[in-house]
Enzyme design. Structure first.
Site, PDB file in Angstrom:
ATOM      1  N   HIS A  29       0.814  -1.225   0.000  1.00 27.84           N
ATOM      2  CA  HIS A  29       0.000   0.000   0.000  1.00 27.84           C
ATOM      3  C   HIS A  29       0.844   1.270   0.000  1.00 27.84           C
ATOM      4  CE1 HIS A  29      -2.624  -3.034   2.086  1.00 27.84           C
ATOM      5  NE2 HIS A  29      -3.456  -2.593   1.177  1.00 27.84           N
ATOM      6  N   SER A  76     -10.088  -3.394   0.836  1.00 20.26           N
ATOM      7  CA  SER A  76     -10.900  -2.388   0.156  1.00 20.26           C
ATOM      8  C   SER A  76     -11.307  -2.841  -1.235  1.00 20.26           C
ATOM      9  CB  SER A  76     -10.121  -1.075   0.056  1.00 20.26           C
ATOM     10  OG  SER A  76     -10.822  -0.114  -0.711  1.00 20.26           O
ATOM     11  N   ASN A  77     -10.375  -3.413  -2.002  1.00 15.46           N
ATOM     12  CA  ASN A  77     -10.723  -3.793  -3.373  1.00 15.46           C
ATOM     13  C   ASN A  77     -11.723  -4.955  -3.389  1.00 15.46           C
ATOM     14  OD1 ASN A  77      -9.176  -6.481  -4.353  1.00 15.46           O
ATOM     15  ND2 ASN A  77      -7.866  -5.409  -2.911  1.00 15.46           N
ATOM     16  N   CYS A 110      -5.407   1.122 -10.971  1.00 11.33           N
ATOM     17  CA  CYS A 110      -4.599   0.065 -11.552  1.00 11.33           C
ATOM     18  C   CYS A 110      -5.374  -0.664 -12.648  1.00 11.33           C
ATOM     19  CB  CYS A 110      -4.173  -0.907 -10.457  1.00 11.33           C
ATOM     20  SG  CYS A 110      -3.346  -2.380 -11.037  1.00 11.33           S
ATOM     21  N   GLU A 143      -3.442   3.028   1.713  1.00 14.07           N
ATOM     22  CA  GLU A 143      -2.844   3.555   0.479  1.00 14.07           C
ATOM     23  C   GLU A 143      -3.052   5.056   0.375  1.00 14.07           C
ATOM     24  OE1 GLU A 143      -3.692   3.687  -4.246  1.00 14.07           O
ATOM     25  OE2 GLU A 143      -3.932   1.706  -3.333  1.00 14.07           O
TER      26      GLU A 143
END
Length: 289
Positions: free
Chosen positions: A76, A229-230, A200, A128
């Site tokens: 991160h 989170s993703n 990304c 991040e």
């Protein structure tokens, strides 16, 4: 039971690189090995590394108290001041920051030095984003919702640079950017708007594939750590396409009620989910249900 697994499910390049580096260090370093925060948001991986002697540093104060050892910067990324502190302490540094995140660090520092105010589209409490903020040398604002975008104002004479958390929802990023653009056109609130889509590519591809699969299946499983989170964003995307969507961490979380009246099951997973866990979930669904 027909089961389809997303090709993009599991470790992304940056996460795999970081995890591999820590496992390699755990096997050969003579002194203690530390990571600045959990190396990834997956409790299974973090727990396994702890068994191998890798310790997690949760605060700057814990880092300051170290006298020796190797410190790994997680995927991160961290604020610039953390690098300075590690150097001041004379500790060995291993930088496992995702290259795509490092790119954002360079962008915000450069744009800030040119006098631009920075807008980060993302989750303000995500590590991040906290790390990106630590490279900003000018004003910085985090925007994560429509309300925050509508309320954003600035008097910056040198303009605004907009970047995104790498794992942010692509469609939501576009929506928030449009709000900022409209404000700049209608009210001349933003003088110069420089928008950089720093999501990304792997994140965007993963989200598109998950959405497509969720639109076809009866039951959708999203596998990942509870703090990822993703993975949370994947769940949100899939839930809109398939009401029978479930967020699980391991096969233990599977329940027969999830598959009632289901003949077609889709599986995707966050960027911090090991291949082994994904395969276990897939096999469990096929054998047990």
């Amino acid at each position: 039971m027909r089961v389809i697994k997303a090709q993009t499910a599991g470790f992304c390049f940056g996460v795999k690189r970081a995890v591999d580096q820590v496992y390699e260090l755990a096997g050969k370093e003579e002194g203690p090995v530390y990571t600045c925060g959990p190396i990834i948001h997956n409790e299974e991986v973090v727990g396994d590394l702890e068994k191998k002697g890798v310790k997690v540093l949760h605060t700057k104060e814990e880092l300051s108290a170290l006298e020796k050892g190797t410190v790994v910067i997680r995927s991160h990324g961290v604020a610039e001041e953390i690098y300075d502190l590690i150097q001041e302490k004379g500790l060995k540094l291993v930088d496992a920051t995702c290259p795509f995140v490092k790119k954002i660090h360079r962008i915000v520092k450069r744009e800030g030095e040119n006098g631009r105010e920075i807008v980060i589209i993302g989750n303000a409490t995500h590590p991040e984003v906290e790390g990106i903020k630590g490279w900003c040398v000018s004003g910085v604002t985090v925007v994560g919702s429509e309300e925050e975008a509508q309320n954003y104002e600035t008097d910056s004479e040198n303009g605004i640079c907009v970047v995104s958390q790498t794992t942010f929802n692509y469609n939501k990023f576009q929506e928030l950017v449009e709000i900022l653009r409209k404000k700049s056109y209608d009210n001349n609130v933003l003088n110069i708007l420089n928008i950089l889509n720093t999501i990304c590519n792997a994140t965007e591809e993963r989200q598109k594939e998950a959405k497509a699969i969720a639109g076809e299946v009866d039951t959708m499983l999203v596998v990942g750590g509870r703090h990822s989170s993703n993975t949370q964003k994947l769940f949100e995307i899939c839930k809109k396409e398939c009401g029978n969507t479930y967020y699980i961490q391991t096969p233990v979380d599977l329940d027969s009620e999830m598959f009632q009246c289901s003949s077609y099951v889709g599986i995707t997973a966050g960027a911090s989910t090991p291949k082994k866990i994904i395969e276990e979930v897939q096999e469990h669904v096929r054998v047990k249900f």
